[in-house]
Scaffold this active site. Structure first.
Site, PDB file in Angstrom:
ATOM      1  N   LYS A   1       3.716 -16.174   1.459  1.00  0.00           N
ATOM      2  CA  LYS A   1       3.703 -16.626   0.090  1.00  0.00           C
ATOM      3  C   LYS A   1       5.035 -16.686  -0.537  1.00  0.00           C
ATOM      4  O   LYS A   1       5.210 -16.190  -1.603  1.00  0.00           O
ATOM      5  CB  LYS A   1       2.783 -15.660  -0.904  1.00  0.00           C
TER       6      LYS A   1
ATOM      7  N   ASP B   1     -12.055  -9.586   5.032  1.00  0.00           N
ATOM      8  CA  ASP B   1     -13.370  -9.285   4.155  1.00  0.00           C
ATOM      9  C   ASP B   1     -13.929 -11.067   4.170  1.00  0.00           C
ATOM     10  O   ASP B   1     -15.153 -11.425   4.667  1.00  0.00           O
ATOM     11  CB  ASP B   1     -13.270  -9.170   2.678  1.00  0.00           C
TER      12      ASP B   1
ATOM     13  N   TYR C   1       0.938  -1.172  -0.015  1.00  0.00           N
ATOM     14  CA  TYR C   1      -0.008   0.133   0.208  1.00  0.00           C
ATOM     15  C   TYR C   1       0.987   1.243  -0.007  1.00  0.00           C
ATOM     16  O   TYR C   1       0.250   2.436   0.344  1.00  0.00           O
ATOM     17  CB  TYR C   1      -0.865  -0.173   1.164  1.00  0.00           C
TER      18      TYR C   1
ATOM     19  N   ASP D   1      -2.911 -18.533   0.298  1.00  0.00           N
ATOM     20  CA  ASP D   1      -3.952 -19.223  -0.656  1.00  0.00           C
ATOM     21  C   ASP D   1      -4.565 -20.451  -0.013  1.00  0.00           C
ATOM     22  O   ASP D   1      -5.828 -20.452   0.350  1.00  0.00           O
ATOM     23  CB  ASP D   1      -3.426 -19.571  -2.082  1.00  0.00           C
TER      24      ASP D   1
ATOM     25  N   ASP E   1      -6.140  -7.583   4.122  1.00  0.00           N
ATOM     26  CA  ASP E   1      -7.274  -6.825   3.641  1.00  0.00           C
ATOM     27  C   ASP E   1      -8.155  -7.978   3.032  1.00  0.00           C
ATOM     28  O   ASP E   1      -9.356  -8.142   3.512  1.00  0.00           O
ATOM     29  CB  ASP E   1      -7.081  -6.107   2.683  1.00  0.00           C
TER      30      ASP E   1
END
Ligand code: NAD
Ligand code: IPM
Ligand code: MN
Length: 358
Positions: free
Chosen positions: A188, A249, A138, A221, A245
């Site tokens: 990752k 959700d 970000y 993942d 983020d």
């Protein structure tokens, strides 16, 4: 009397609607607990931009916000009026300029809420996403080249610092010590061979300082898959800015609705104001219909009170929401009900007057 200065930045769309209801709950709890919130409403956002040359907030908005004890935000974004990458800038700037490097996003399945996961019930989901909130993906580092030509190039660079990774991991470990002593780090490193390899190394370096916490790293993942299949496995989940983020959700959906998901953007050193807001956005698809669930905003207000040292008041807001969900009579459509945003806000505020803090 204890007094706190709160900047209220309702923003756009349902951000404005849910903020109205959270303020009802805040007024009810301040009356009950004997402190005062001095609120200042800031009319910034897409509507403000039409009279201010397309700017969504004043140029010195950070200076305006700095003296407050906390910022309470609804949601930003109205893509039909202002492009998102402009409208959302103040939010990301606040998180970075005020060094709110911890974003706490609790996800607990309440009694009365329905998870979309078959065979899971209250007790099976009680996790905390600890999102790195100040760097990572970000940092707005990059650029465009040969725009709108077939040879267009876009570069978006993620910045991960050792200091940034270490401080968020230590925050996560400290939090795990107050919870169920488990920490999962999203990685990752099988593909992101610089950034996430460093995250893995920092985890390996920090974990021995917390021998009482069981820690693991899981590729993000697979982690998303495990959230769905075995959410009971998770306690504290530490993730980079973008991974956090996305996972938050998902966690919101798992506990019944994004309309329940609260968040706290914290500057732990308290040098700058911290920021409290729902996980959800401005939901232009339902804005103006009076059906947005205000509970995420109320719970975010509860997190704000906890941070300000008003733990009893914070617990009252959280329990008032839990009561209304458990009773099941006054719920917005996302939770299977037919009540309006205002009805739910009123029901929660009424519970605030009577519910127990523990
Ligand atoms: P969103 O979170 O606004 O909505 C996603 C879906 O969830 C929509 O179908 C919406 O109707 C539903 N939803 C969200 N909150 C709800 C609530 N309280 N009650 C009932 N249903 C709810 O995400 P989006 O659609 O991707 O984004 C819409 C706008 O919000 C965009 O401009 C986006 O950039 C912005 N956004 C802002 C924030 C923020 O200010 N913190 C966060 C996320 C998205
Ligand atoms: C959130 C939002 C923001 C984010 C957007 C609106 C910039 O999705 O708070 O989760 O990505 O951090
Ligand atoms: Mn988000």
């Amino acid at each position: 009397m204890r007094e706190y200065r709160i900047a209220v930045y309702a923003g756009d769309g349902i951000g404005i609607e849910v903020t109205t209801e959270a303020l009802k709950a805040l007024r009810a709890v301040e009356a009950r607990c004997g402190f005062r919130l001095k609120t200042t409403e800031l009319p910034w956002g897409s509507a403000w931009s039409t009279a201010h040359g397309g700017h969504v907030a004043p140029a010195d908005f950070l200076d305006i916000l700095r003296p407050f004890d906390a910022v309470f935000l609804g949601a930003l974004g109205m893509p039909s009026v202002v492009p998102d990458h402009i409208c959302l800038v103040p939010l990301i700037r606040m998180r970075q300029a005020f060094d709110q490097y911890v974003c706490l996003r609790p996800a607990t399945l309440l009694e009365g809420a329905t998870t979309p996961l078959a065979g899971k019930g209250p007790g099976d989901i009680d996790l905390m996403v600890v999102r790195e909130n100040s760097e990572g993906e970000y940092t707005a580092t990059g650029g465009h080249f040969r725009v709108n030509t077939p040879d267009e190039v876009s570069v978006q660079t993620a910045i991960h610092t050792r200091k940034g990774v270490e401080r968020i991991l230590r925050y996560g470990f400290d939090l795990a010590r107050q919870r169920r002593h488990r920490l999962t780090m999203a990685t990752k490193s099988n593909a992101l061979n610089y950034s996430m390899v460093m995250w893995d190394r920092v985890l390996a370096a920090v974990a021995p300082d917390y021998p009482d916490v069981v820690s693991e790293k899981v590729h993000v993942d697979a982690l998303a898959m495990h959230f769905v299949r075995t959410p009971e496995r998770f306690d504290v989940v530490v993730a980079s800015n973008l991974f956090g983020d996305i996972l938050s959700d998902l966690a919101g959906a798992l506990v019944g609705s994004l309309g329940l998901a609260a968040s706290a953007n914290i500057n732990p050193e308290r040098i700058y104001p911290s920021l409290f807001e729902p996980v959800h956005g401005s939901a232009p698809d339902i804005a103006g219909k009076g059906i947005a669930n205000p509970m995420a905003a109320v719970r975010s207000a509860g997190l704000m009170l906890n941070f300000l040292g008003e733990g009893e008041a914070g617990a009252i807001l959280e329990n008032a929401v839990a009561d209304v969900v458990r009773e099941g009579r006054v719920l917005t459509p996302d939770l299977g009900g037919r009540a309006s945003t205002g009805d739910v806000g009123d029901a929660v505020a009424a519970r605030v007057a009577v519910t127990q803090p523990s």
